[in-house]
Design a protein around this motif. Structure first.
Motif, PDB file in Angstrom:
ATOM      1  N   LEU A  22      11.910  -2.066   6.350  1.00 49.57           N
ATOM      2  CA  LEU A  22      13.045  -2.889   7.078  1.00 49.57           C
ATOM      3  C   LEU A  22      13.438  -2.134   8.346  1.00 49.57           C
ATOM      4  N   PHE A  23      13.379  -0.886   8.634  1.00 50.71           N
ATOM      5  CA  PHE A  23      13.676  -0.081   9.850  1.00 50.71           C
ATOM      6  C   PHE A  23      12.772   0.256  10.729  1.00 50.71           C
ATOM      7  N   MET A  24      11.363   0.193  10.246  1.00 52.57           N
ATOM      8  CA  MET A  24      10.214   0.619  11.019  1.00 52.57           C
ATOM      9  C   MET A  24       9.292  -0.575  11.211  1.00 52.57           C
ATOM     10  N   SER A  25       8.653  -0.682  12.320  1.00 50.84           N
ATOM     11  CA  SER A  25       7.603  -1.669  12.207  1.00 50.84           C
ATOM     12  C   SER A  25       6.183  -0.935  12.698  1.00 50.84           C
ATOM     13  N   TYR A  26       5.118  -1.835  12.400  1.00 51.25           N
ATOM     14  CA  TYR A  26       3.866  -1.348  12.933  1.00 51.25           C
ATOM     15  C   TYR A  26       3.412  -1.228  14.145  1.00 51.25           C
ATOM     16  N   ASP A  27       2.973  -0.248  14.717  1.00 51.91           N
ATOM     17  CA  ASP A  27       2.743   0.109  16.056  1.00 51.91           C
ATOM     18  C   ASP A  27       1.392   0.058  16.573  1.00 51.91           C
ATOM     19  N   LYS A  28       0.851  -1.074  16.988  1.00 55.35           N
ATOM     20  CA  LYS A  28      -0.831  -1.307  17.050  1.00 55.35           C
ATOM     21  C   LYS A  28      -1.314  -0.136  18.096  1.00 55.35           C
ATOM     22  N   ASN A  29      -0.345   0.312  19.184  1.00 54.06           N
ATOM     23  CA  ASN A  29      -0.648   1.169  19.934  1.00 54.06           C
ATOM     24  C   ASN A  29      -1.209   2.608  19.613  1.00 54.06           C
ATOM     25  N   LEU A  30      -0.774   2.845  18.441  1.00 58.08           N
ATOM     26  CA  LEU A  30      -0.688   4.196  17.825  1.00 58.08           C
ATOM     27  C   LEU A  30      -2.255   4.325  17.462  1.00 58.08           C
ATOM     28  N   ASP A  31      -2.834   3.258  16.969  1.00 65.24           N
ATOM     29  CA  ASP A  31      -4.238   3.237  16.570  1.00 65.24           C
ATOM     30  C   ASP A  31      -5.017   3.600  17.826  1.00 65.24           C
ATOM     31  N   LYS A  32      -4.800   2.864  19.009  1.00 65.85           N
ATOM     32  CA  LYS A  32      -5.618   2.869  20.275  1.00 65.85           C
ATOM     33  C   LYS A  32      -5.608   4.374  20.614  1.00 65.85           C
ATOM     34  N   THR A  33      -4.369   4.821  20.878  1.00 68.67           N
ATOM     35  CA  THR A  33      -4.078   6.206  21.305  1.00 68.67           C
ATOM     36  C   THR A  33      -4.780   7.429  20.429  1.00 68.67           C
ATOM     37  N   CYS A  44       4.190  11.619   8.834  1.00 67.50           N
ATOM     38  CA  CYS A  44       2.909  11.273   8.705  1.00 67.50           C
ATOM     39  C   CYS A  44       1.976  12.177   9.639  1.00 67.50           C
ATOM     40  N   SER A  45       0.704  12.355   9.145  1.00 66.38           N
ATOM     41  CA  SER A  45       0.056  13.495   9.571  1.00 66.38           C
ATOM     42  C   SER A  45      -0.827  12.903  10.686  1.00 66.38           C
ATOM     43  N   HIS A  46      -0.720  11.337  10.762  1.00 67.34           N
ATOM     44  CA  HIS A  46      -1.468  10.743  11.743  1.00 67.34           C
ATOM     45  C   HIS A  46      -0.817  10.633  13.230  1.00 67.34           C
ATOM     46  N   CYS A  47       0.586   9.897  12.925  1.00 63.74           N
ATOM     47  CA  CYS A  47       1.238   9.496  14.038  1.00 63.74           C
ATOM     48  C   CYS A  47       2.668  10.408  14.193  1.00 63.74           C
ATOM     49  N   ASN A  48       2.979  11.486  13.121  1.00 63.41           N
ATOM     50  CA  ASN A  48       4.181  12.089  13.216  1.00 63.41           C
ATOM     51  C   ASN A  48       5.448  11.401  12.907  1.00 63.41           C
ATOM     52  N   THR A  49       5.562  10.572  12.322  1.00 63.83           N
ATOM     53  CA  THR A  49       6.534   9.727  11.873  1.00 63.83           C
ATOM     54  C   THR A  49       7.248  10.182  10.851  1.00 63.83           C
ATOM     55  N   HIS A  74       0.183   2.846   9.528  1.00 63.86           N
ATOM     56  CA  HIS A  74      -0.581   2.365   8.220  1.00 63.86           C
ATOM     57  C   HIS A  74      -2.099   2.965   8.113  1.00 63.86           C
ATOM     58  N   ASN A  75      -1.836   4.322   8.339  1.00 63.62           N
ATOM     59  CA  ASN A  75      -3.332   5.234   8.070  1.00 63.62           C
ATOM     60  C   ASN A  75      -2.863   6.439   6.963  1.00 63.62           C
ATOM     61  N   GLU A  76      -1.745   6.610   6.539  1.00 61.23           N
ATOM     62  CA  GLU A  76      -1.718   7.629   5.172  1.00 61.23           C
ATOM     63  C   GLU A  76      -0.535   7.087   4.375  1.00 61.23           C
ATOM     64  N   SER A  77      -0.753   7.261   3.249  1.00 57.13           N
ATOM     65  CA  SER A  77       0.280   7.255   2.157  1.00 57.13           C
ATOM     66  C   SER A  77       1.304   8.111   2.478  1.00 57.13           C
ATOM     67  N   MET A  78       2.618   7.520   2.166  1.00 61.93           N
ATOM     68  CA  MET A  78       3.916   8.172   2.352  1.00 61.93           C
ATOM     69  C   MET A  78       4.080   9.163   1.404  1.00 61.93           C
ATOM     70  N   TYR A  79       3.197   8.854   0.301  1.00 61.18           N
ATOM     71  CA  TYR A  79       3.597   9.659  -1.251  1.00 61.18           C
ATOM     72  C   TYR A  79       2.700  10.893  -1.112  1.00 61.18           C
ATOM     73  N   LYS A  80       3.140  11.922  -1.881  1.00 62.02           N
ATOM     74  CA  LYS A  80       2.290  13.090  -1.964  1.00 62.02           C
ATOM     75  C   LYS A  80       1.133  12.792  -2.674  1.00 62.02           C
ATOM     76  N   LYS A 140       0.824  -1.338   0.056  1.00 60.85           N
ATOM     77  CA  LYS A 140      -0.173  -0.105   0.152  1.00 60.85           C
ATOM     78  C   LYS A 140       0.727   1.166  -0.081  1.00 60.85           C
ATOM     79  N   GLY A 141       2.062   1.265   0.481  1.00 59.71           N
ATOM     80  CA  GLY A 141       2.726   2.422   0.550  1.00 59.71           C
ATOM     81  C   GLY A 141       2.353   3.381   1.673  1.00 59.71           C
ATOM     82  N   VAL A 142       2.032   2.817   2.868  1.00 63.89           N
ATOM     83  CA  VAL A 142       1.498   3.413   3.635  1.00 63.89           C
ATOM     84  C   VAL A 142       2.601   3.908   4.762  1.00 63.89           C
ATOM     85  N   CYS A 143       2.280   4.656   5.588  1.00 59.78           N
ATOM     86  CA  CYS A 143       3.215   4.929   7.020  1.00 59.78           C
ATOM     87  C   CYS A 143       3.499   3.645   7.672  1.00 59.78           C
ATOM     88  N   PRO A 144       4.796   3.210   7.755  1.00 58.00           N
ATOM     89  CA  PRO A 144       5.281   1.882   8.237  1.00 58.00           C
ATOM     90  C   PRO A 144       4.651   1.797   9.650  1.00 58.00           C
TER      91      PRO A 144
END
Length: 130
Positions: A116-127, A43-48, A20-26, A13-17
């Motif tokens: 390879l360098f970042m992983s999904y954080d399910k806690n970001l969705d909850k917070t 990322c506008s959702h989690c500020n990554t 997973h809520n926003e595309s990384m690409y403009k 999908k090319g979303v925030c690693p």
């Protein structure tokens, strides 16, 4: 396997690693060639921050080589072995495949590299839902 939260989902999908809520690409369309490399800064959702360090995505060139070889081998197998074409025709099919899929290979390689360098954080969705 392709569900939100998996590496494969983030890569395809090319979303925030991280969230997973926003595309990384403009522009999520890889065939908008003038905007192929344009990414959001964060990322506008989690500020990554996507560019972890200067020239971070230069490493994706190595991934791109492997992804390109995979597509070239697939094109060869389909044209030469399954469709019984000549070697010359198979070569032309490989070149055409690489030209047509170039934007997808570039984006896919960047997606693999950052995942390879970042992983999904399910806690970001909850917070962020509260």
């Amino acid at each position: 396997m392709f569900k939100k939260g998996s590496k494969v989902y983030g890569i395809i999908k090319g979303v925030c690693p991280k969230c997973h809520n926003e595309s990384m690409y403009k522009n999520p369309n890889p065939y908008a060639v003038t905007q192929l490399f344009e990414m959001h800064e964060r990322c506008s959702h989690c500020n990554t921050k996507y560019k972890i360090e200067p020239s971070f995505f230069y490493g994706s060139m190595y991934v791109s080589y492997g992804v390109g070889i995979a597509f070239a081998v697939a094109a060869f197998v389909i044209s030469y072995l399954f469709l019984n074409s000549t070697l010359t025709t198979a070569f032309i099919v490989i070149v055409a495949t690489m030209i047509v899929l170039y934007p997808i290979i570039i984006r896919l390689s960047r997606n693999i590299w950052i995942n390879l360098f970042m992983s999904y954080d399910k806690n970001l969705d909850k917070t962020n839902k509260a």
